[in-house]
Design a protein around this motif. Structure first.
Motif, PDB file in Angstrom:
ATOM      1  N   GLY A  74      33.599  35.218  40.314  1.00  0.00           N
ATOM      2  CA  GLY A  74      33.379  34.360  39.152  1.00  0.00           C
ATOM      3  C   GLY A  74      31.994  33.732  39.099  1.00  0.00           C
ATOM      4  O   GLY A  74      31.735  32.886  38.249  1.00  0.00           O
ATOM      5  N   LEU A  75      31.110  34.157  40.005  1.00  0.00           N
ATOM      6  CA  LEU A  75      29.753  33.617  39.997  1.00  0.00           C
ATOM      7  C   LEU A  75      28.925  34.287  38.905  1.00  0.00           C
ATOM      8  O   LEU A  75      28.956  35.505  38.736  1.00  0.00           O
ATOM      9  CB  LEU A  75      29.086  33.818  41.363  1.00  0.00           C
ATOM     10  N   ALA A  76      28.177  33.478  38.178  1.00  0.00           N
ATOM     11  CA  ALA A  76      27.394  33.972  37.051  1.00  0.00           C
ATOM     12  C   ALA A  76      26.137  34.696  37.498  1.00  0.00           C
ATOM     13  O   ALA A  76      25.547  34.382  38.533  1.00  0.00           O
ATOM     14  CB  ALA A  76      27.014  32.806  36.149  1.00  0.00           C
ATOM     15  N   SER A  77      25.699  35.649  36.684  1.00  0.00           N
ATOM     16  CA  SER A  77      24.499  36.435  36.976  1.00  0.00           C
ATOM     17  C   SER A  77      23.210  35.723  36.561  1.00  0.00           C
ATOM     18  O   SER A  77      22.138  36.077  37.013  1.00  0.00           O
ATOM     19  CB  SER A  77      24.562  37.765  36.226  1.00  0.00           C
ATOM     20  N   PHE A  78      23.306  34.762  35.658  1.00  0.00           N
ATOM     21  CA  PHE A  78      22.166  34.060  35.048  1.00  0.00           C
ATOM     22  C   PHE A  78      21.326  34.974  34.162  1.00  0.00           C
ATOM     23  O   PHE A  78      20.245  34.597  33.713  1.00  0.00           O
ATOM     24  CB  PHE A  78      21.307  33.334  36.095  1.00  0.00           C
ATOM     25  N   GLU A  79      21.836  36.162  33.866  1.00  0.00           N
ATOM     26  CA  GLU A  79      21.168  37.055  32.916  1.00  0.00           C
ATOM     27  C   GLU A  79      21.312  36.463  31.518  1.00  0.00           C
ATOM     28  O   GLU A  79      22.296  35.796  31.207  1.00  0.00           O
ATOM     29  CB  GLU A  79      21.802  38.450  32.962  1.00  0.00           C
ATOM     30  N   GLY A  84      26.003  31.302  33.381  1.00  0.00           N
ATOM     31  CA  GLY A  84      25.717  30.354  34.452  1.00  0.00           C
ATOM     32  C   GLY A  84      24.990  29.124  33.947  1.00  0.00           C
ATOM     33  O   GLY A  84      24.856  28.143  34.659  1.00  0.00           O
ATOM     34  N   ASP A  85      24.512  29.171  32.718  1.00  0.00           N
ATOM     35  CA  ASP A  85      23.847  28.014  32.124  1.00  0.00           C
ATOM     36  C   ASP A  85      24.571  27.601  30.845  1.00  0.00           C
ATOM     37  O   ASP A  85      25.088  26.495  30.757  1.00  0.00           O
ATOM     38  CB  ASP A  85      22.377  28.338  31.836  1.00  0.00           C
ATOM     39  N   ASP A  86      24.635  28.507  29.870  1.00  0.00           N
ATOM     40  CA  ASP A  86      25.275  28.178  28.591  1.00  0.00           C
ATOM     41  C   ASP A  86      26.780  27.998  28.712  1.00  0.00           C
ATOM     42  O   ASP A  86      27.411  27.431  27.813  1.00  0.00           O
ATOM     43  CB  ASP A  86      24.962  29.250  27.542  1.00  0.00           C
ATOM     44  N   ASP A  87      27.365  28.475  29.782  1.00  0.00           N
ATOM     45  CA  ASP A  87      28.814  28.340  29.968  1.00  0.00           C
ATOM     46  C   ASP A  87      29.164  27.099  30.786  1.00  0.00           C
ATOM     47  O   ASP A  87      30.311  26.880  31.139  1.00  0.00           O
ATOM     48  CB  ASP A  87      29.394  29.591  30.622  1.00  0.00           C
ATOM     49  N   ASP A  88      28.189  26.279  31.059  1.00  0.00           N
ATOM     50  CA  ASP A  88      28.388  25.055  31.834  1.00  0.00           C
ATOM     51  C   ASP A  88      28.392  23.868  30.872  1.00  0.00           C
ATOM     52  O   ASP A  88      27.447  23.083  30.816  1.00  0.00           O
ATOM     53  CB  ASP A  88      27.265  24.925  32.872  1.00  0.00           C
ATOM     54  N   ARG A  94      33.693  31.809  23.202  1.00  0.00           N
ATOM     55  CA  ARG A  94      34.185  31.778  21.810  1.00  0.00           C
ATOM     56  C   ARG A  94      33.336  30.843  20.948  1.00  0.00           C
ATOM     57  O   ARG A  94      32.994  31.177  19.812  1.00  0.00           O
ATOM     58  CB  ARG A  94      35.652  31.360  21.766  1.00  0.00           C
ATOM     59  N   LEU A  95      33.004  29.681  21.486  1.00  0.00           N
ATOM     60  CA  LEU A  95      32.208  28.710  20.747  1.00  0.00           C
ATOM     61  C   LEU A  95      30.818  29.270  20.428  1.00  0.00           C
ATOM     62  O   LEU A  95      30.352  29.200  19.284  1.00  0.00           O
ATOM     63  CB  LEU A  95      32.094  27.413  21.551  1.00  0.00           C
ATOM     64  N   HIS A  96      30.151  29.841  21.427  1.00  0.00           N
ATOM     65  CA  HIS A  96      28.822  30.416  21.204  1.00  0.00           C
ATOM     66  C   HIS A  96      28.899  31.569  20.205  1.00  0.00           C
ATOM     67  O   HIS A  96      28.053  31.670  19.309  1.00  0.00           O
ATOM     68  CB  HIS A  96      28.221  30.896  22.527  1.00  0.00           C
ATOM     69  N   ARG A  97      29.911  32.426  20.358  1.00  0.00           N
ATOM     70  CA  ARG A  97      30.074  33.572  19.455  1.00  0.00           C
ATOM     71  C   ARG A  97      30.237  33.100  18.016  1.00  0.00           C
ATOM     72  O   ARG A  97      29.598  33.628  17.098  1.00  0.00           O
ATOM     73  CB  ARG A  97      31.287  34.399  19.873  1.00  0.00           C
ATOM     74  N   LYS A  98      31.086  32.103  17.830  1.00  0.00           N
ATOM     75  CA  LYS A  98      31.340  31.587  16.475  1.00  0.00           C
ATOM     76  C   LYS A  98      30.048  31.059  15.850  1.00  0.00           C
ATOM     77  O   LYS A  98      29.730  31.398  14.705  1.00  0.00           O
ATOM     78  CB  LYS A  98      32.392  30.481  16.538  1.00  0.00           C
ATOM     79  N   LYS A  99      29.290  30.254  16.579  1.00  0.00           N
ATOM     80  CA  LYS A  99      28.039  29.700  16.055  1.00  0.00           C
ATOM     81  C   LYS A  99      27.019  30.803  15.796  1.00  0.00           C
ATOM     82  O   LYS A  99      26.317  30.775  14.780  1.00  0.00           O
ATOM     83  CB  LYS A  99      27.464  28.686  17.050  1.00  0.00           C
ATOM     84  N   TRP A 100      26.956  31.775  16.702  1.00  0.00           N
ATOM     85  CA  TRP A 100      26.012  32.884  16.570  1.00  0.00           C
ATOM     86  C   TRP A 100      26.317  33.699  15.315  1.00  0.00           C
ATOM     87  O   TRP A 100      25.412  34.038  14.545  1.00  0.00           O
ATOM     88  CB  TRP A 100      26.087  33.734  17.841  1.00  0.00           C
ATOM     89  N   ILE A 101      27.585  33.992  15.090  1.00  0.00           N
ATOM     90  CA  ILE A 101      27.976  34.763  13.898  1.00  0.00           C
ATOM     91  C   ILE A 101      27.717  33.947  12.636  1.00  0.00           C
ATOM     92  O   ILE A 101      27.237  34.479  11.633  1.00  0.00           O
ATOM     93  CB  ILE A 101      29.448  35.215  13.997  1.00  0.00           C
ATOM     94  N   GLN A 102      28.016  32.652  12.659  1.00  0.00           N
ATOM     95  CA  GLN A 102      27.768  31.792  11.497  1.00  0.00           C
ATOM     96  C   GLN A 102      26.286  31.766  11.119  1.00  0.00           C
ATOM     97  O   GLN A 102      25.943  31.604   9.949  1.00  0.00           O
ATOM     98  CB  GLN A 102      28.271  30.375  11.758  1.00  0.00           C
ATOM     99  N   LYS A 103      25.408  31.938  12.110  1.00  0.00           N
ATOM    100  CA  LYS A 103      23.965  31.975  11.856  1.00  0.00           C
ATOM    101  C   LYS A 103      23.505  33.339  11.363  1.00  0.00           C
ATOM    102  O   LYS A 103      22.324  33.556  11.124  1.00  0.00           O
ATOM    103  CB  LYS A 103      23.191  31.625  13.129  1.00  0.00           C
ATOM    104  N   GLY A 104      24.436  34.301  11.276  1.00  0.00           N
ATOM    105  CA  GLY A 104      24.095  35.640  10.809  1.00  0.00           C
ATOM    106  C   GLY A 104      23.858  36.640  11.916  1.00  0.00           C
ATOM    107  O   GLY A 104      23.252  37.672  11.694  1.00  0.00           O
ATOM    108  N   ALA A 105      24.317  36.336  13.135  1.00  0.00           N
ATOM    109  CA  ALA A 105      24.171  37.208  14.305  1.00  0.00           C
ATOM    110  C   ALA A 105      22.709  37.573  14.559  1.00  0.00           C
ATOM    111  O   ALA A 105      22.339  38.744  14.638  1.00  0.00           O
ATOM    112  CB  ALA A 105      25.038  38.452  14.183  1.00  0.00           C
ATOM    113  N   PRO A 106      21.846  36.545  14.706  1.00  0.00           N
ATOM    114  CA  PRO A 106      20.438  36.848  14.980  1.00  0.00           C
ATOM    115  C   PRO A 106      20.260  37.482  16.356  1.00  0.00           C
ATOM    116  O   PRO A 106      20.921  37.094  17.314  1.00  0.00           O
ATOM    117  CB  PRO A 106      19.769  35.466  14.931  1.00  0.00           C
TER     118      PRO A 106
END
Length: 100
Positions: free
Chosen positions: A22-27, A37-41, A57-69
């Motif tokens: 469960g350790l994040a890659s930080f990619e 490892g950063d945005d999921d904290d 889910r939260l990041h995906r929703k906001k990203w799609i609302q912005k038009g999936a840049p």
């Protein structure tokens, strides 16, 4: 071997977002810009953190609302983007990669 981003479904991460422990890659995903490892904290209140799948889910929703840049248009395939956004047909394919 390439890996799938659990946020946007892009199939070309260099490392798995998380290892078996469960350790994040930080990619940083070149498509949606999520850094594992950063945005999921995300701290909801002092000492209480949002579950990792919920941060996705939260990041995906906001990203799609912005038009999936596209986060990094230089490295994301040109044929899959238009005006700096993921083309709709490819966005649907990517989201299918993560069963969304």
């Amino acid at each position: 071997m390439k890996y799938v981003c659990p946020v946007c479904g892009y199939k070309n991460l260099e490392e798995a977002a998380y290892d078996e422990s469960g350790l994040a890659s930080f990619e940083i995903c070149i498509c949606c810009g999520f850094q594992f490892g950063d945005d999921d904290d995300v701290e909801i209140e002092e000492g209480v953190f949002m579950d990792i799948p919920e941060t996705h889910r939260l990041h995906r929703k906001k990203w799609i609302q912005k038009g999936a840049p596209v986060f990094n248009t230089k490295y994301y395939p040109k044929e899959l983007q238009s005006n700096g956004q993921v083309k709709e047909q490819y966005l649907i394919e990517q989201l299918n990669n993560i069963n969304v």
